[in-house]
Design a protein around this motif. Structure first.
Motif, PDB file in Angstrom:
ATOM      1  N   LEU A 250       0.818  -1.212   0.000  1.00  0.00           N
ATOM      2  CA  LEU A 250       0.000   0.000   0.000  1.00  0.00           C
ATOM      3  C   LEU A 250       0.856   1.267   0.000  1.00  0.00           C
ATOM      4  O   LEU A 250       0.331   2.370   0.072  1.00  0.00           O
ATOM      5  CB  LEU A 250      -0.878   0.015   1.256  1.00  0.00           C
TER       6      LEU A 250
ATOM      7  N   PHE B 201      -4.420  -6.374   0.812  1.00  0.00           N
ATOM      8  CA  PHE B 201      -5.431  -5.351   1.118  1.00  0.00           C
ATOM      9  C   PHE B 201      -6.772  -5.696   0.463  1.00  0.00           C
ATOM     10  O   PHE B 201      -7.830  -5.571   1.078  1.00  0.00           O
ATOM     11  CB  PHE B 201      -4.919  -3.992   0.634  1.00  0.00           C
TER      12      PHE B 201
ATOM     13  N   PRO C 120     -11.468   0.552   5.488  1.00  0.00           N
ATOM     14  CA  PRO C 120     -11.143   1.467   6.596  1.00  0.00           C
ATOM     15  C   PRO C 120     -11.571   2.884   6.211  1.00  0.00           C
ATOM     16  O   PRO C 120     -10.973   3.514   5.358  1.00  0.00           O
ATOM     17  CB  PRO C 120      -9.611   1.357   6.692  1.00  0.00           C
TER      18      PRO C 120
ATOM     19  N   CYS D  82      -8.093  -3.545   9.255  1.00  0.00           N
ATOM     20  CA  CYS D  82      -7.001  -3.470   8.282  1.00  0.00           C
ATOM     21  C   CYS D  82      -5.634  -3.237   8.933  1.00  0.00           C
ATOM     22  O   CYS D  82      -4.674  -3.960   8.644  1.00  0.00           O
ATOM     23  CB  CYS D  82      -7.326  -2.370   7.282  1.00  0.00           C
ATOM     24  N   CYS D  83      -5.532  -2.245   9.823  1.00  0.00           N
ATOM     25  CA  CYS D  83      -4.232  -1.921  10.437  1.00  0.00           C
ATOM     26  C   CYS D  83      -3.655  -3.115  11.202  1.00  0.00           C
ATOM     27  O   CYS D  83      -2.452  -3.361  11.137  1.00  0.00           O
ATOM     28  CB  CYS D  83      -4.362  -0.741  11.391  1.00  0.00           C
TER      29      CYS D  83
ATOM     30  N   MET E  87      -2.635  -5.743   8.389  1.00  0.00           N
ATOM     31  CA  MET E  87      -1.594  -5.322   7.436  1.00  0.00           C
ATOM     32  C   MET E  87      -0.309  -4.873   8.123  1.00  0.00           C
ATOM     33  O   MET E  87       0.770  -5.001   7.552  1.00  0.00           O
ATOM     34  CB  MET E  87      -2.110  -4.174   6.560  1.00  0.00           C
ATOM     35  N   LYS E  88      -0.424  -4.297   9.322  1.00  0.00           N
ATOM     36  CA  LYS E  88       0.780  -3.717   9.930  1.00  0.00           C
ATOM     37  C   LYS E  88       1.134  -4.314  11.293  1.00  0.00           C
ATOM     38  O   LYS E  88       2.267  -4.714  11.521  1.00  0.00           O
ATOM     39  CB  LYS E  88       0.598  -2.197  10.092  1.00  0.00           C
TER      40      LYS E  88
ATOM     41  N   CYS F 238      -0.385   4.695   3.931  1.00  0.00           N
ATOM     42  CA  CYS F 238      -0.962   3.814   2.914  1.00  0.00           C
ATOM     43  C   CYS F 238      -1.720   4.609   1.849  1.00  0.00           C
ATOM     44  O   CYS F 238      -2.582   5.429   2.167  1.00  0.00           O
ATOM     45  CB  CYS F 238      -1.909   2.833   3.583  1.00  0.00           C
TER      46      CYS F 238
ATOM     47  N   CYS G  60      -5.729   4.217   1.821  1.00  0.00           N
ATOM     48  CA  CYS G  60      -6.465   4.317   3.080  1.00  0.00           C
ATOM     49  C   CYS G  60      -7.439   5.501   3.039  1.00  0.00           C
ATOM     50  O   CYS G  60      -7.108   6.566   2.530  1.00  0.00           O
ATOM     51  CB  CYS G  60      -5.496   4.508   4.242  1.00  0.00           C
TER      52      CYS G  60
ATOM     53  N   PHE H  14      -8.990   6.544   5.966  1.00  0.00           N
ATOM     54  CA  PHE H  14      -9.080   7.158   7.298  1.00  0.00           C
ATOM     55  C   PHE H  14      -8.758   8.654   7.175  1.00  0.00           C
ATOM     56  O   PHE H  14      -7.776   9.041   6.544  1.00  0.00           O
ATOM     57  CB  PHE H  14      -8.073   6.526   8.262  1.00  0.00           C
TER      58      PHE H  14
HETATM   59  S1  SF4 Z   1      -3.312   2.924   7.552  1.00  0.00           S
HETATM   60 FE1  SF4 Z   1      -5.269   2.401   6.544  1.00  0.00          FE
HETATM   61  S2  SF4 Z   1      -4.762   1.158   4.725  1.00  0.00           S
HETATM   62 FE2  SF4 Z   1      -2.929   1.280   6.045  1.00  0.00          FE
HETATM   63  S3  SF4 Z   1      -2.996  -0.583   7.220  1.00  0.00           S
HETATM   64 FE3  SF4 Z   1      -4.004   0.996   8.456  1.00  0.00          FE
HETATM   65  S4  SF4 Z   1      -6.176   0.918   7.921  1.00  0.00           S
HETATM   66 FE4  SF4 Z   1      -5.053  -0.271   6.378  1.00  0.00          FE
END
Ligand code: SF4
Length: 296
Positions: A70, A94, A104, A151-152, A155-156, A237, A240, A242
């Protein structure tokens, strides 16, 4: 425990004092972890400064980059050029996360509440979340797409925690109190070095500001990603949503800029990832992407 006034006072110190404070936190973290530490490196300016600062004391500390797929191509290029970086990956893409759990949108908190309102089997929890949800976001309950805050984590956070578990190394991260109310609150509760939380972490730049980051980059001639010379002030990202509503009022969100700087990726996320259908719900907040105005 730190107070808001205490944070403000530290934020007002000159950069030289903040560098000394940050170096002290890094040395304390080295002692706490017995040298088993790493820098959480996103390729953005804040973690770039943190990495420079850490390696000015401990040159061999590894950096860890979560390759979520991302990141802006300029960020990925910059990370490739940086020495001693370990690349790790999430277990899901994603595209699969948004299909399985949802998009998100708005903020972590609001997307969590919307997700729970849509999925919980508990009337009590649903009623509580409905009460918590601001009136301006109530219409999102009827959105024709799934919304989620997962997602966060997927993914992270999960890949980073797995790395910590596997190596025993504890992270230094480049977050600052000025980033968000949530981060400020966490610093007030746990301090710059959060020793006692479930996933301990060091945040040596807690009292820095955006201005300090640029002053450090310029003063120490630290190489940084070219993305910042293309009009971007924040990276993170690409796809995203947010915080997007905060940019939309000016009718020039991050996606408008992306349409010009990265048109292929813009069309990929709008069409293949379905972000255009999410965007269509935003006109209720007074925003219509330029492209849609032109072709309406
Ligand atoms: S910042 Fe947004 S797109 Fe990136 S991992 Fe978190 S929720 Fe997902």
């Amino acid at each position: 425990m730190l107070t808001a006034a205490g944070i403000r006072q530290k934020q007002s110190l000159p950069l030289e004092a903040k560098i000394i404070m940050a170096q002290e936190r890094i040395r304390q973290w080295d002692l706490f972890t017995d040298g088993d530490m790493y820098v959480s490196f996103s390729g953005g300016k804040d973690s770039t400064v943190l990495l420079h600062l850490v390696r000015s004391i401990y040159p061999n500390v590894p950096a860890v980059f979560v390759n979520t797929g991302l990141e802006y191509p300029e960020i990925v290029r910059f990370v490739r050029q940086t020495e001693n970086v370990t690349w790790i990956r999430p277990k899901m893409r994603f595209k699969d996360v948004i299909e399985k759990y949802g998009y998100p949108v708005i903020s972590k908190e609001v997307s969590q509440w919307l997700s729970e309102i849509a999925t919980t089997g508990s009337d009590k929890l649903r009623a509580k979340r409905l009460r918590q949800l601001s009136a301006k976001w109530q219409y999102m309950i009827d959105a024709p797409f799934k919304i989620s805050n997962k997602c966060c984590d997927i993914m992270k956070k999960n890949p980073a925690h797995a790395y910590t578990k596997q190596t025993g190394r504890q992270p230094l991260i480049g977050t600052m109190a000025c980033d968000s109310a949530f981060r400020k609150q966490s610093i007030m509760l746990h301090g710059c070095n959060a020793y006692g939380i479930v996933n301990p972490q060091s945040r040596p730049l807690s009292m820095w500001t955006e201005g300090d980051i640029w002053e450090y980059i310029r003063g120490f001639k630290v190489p940084y990603s070219e993305i910042y010379d293309m009009g971007y002030t924040r990276t993170g990202c690409m796809f995203c949503m947010f915080g997007l509503h905060l940019e939309m009022r000016k009718n020039r969100g991050r996606f408008e800029r992306m349409r010009h700087t990265h048109p292929r990726l813009y069309h990929y996320c709008m069409d293949n990832l379905g972000l255009s259908k999410v965007m269509e719900w935003y006109p209720q907040r007074g925003y219509v992407p330029q492209e849609r105005i032109q072709f309406a």
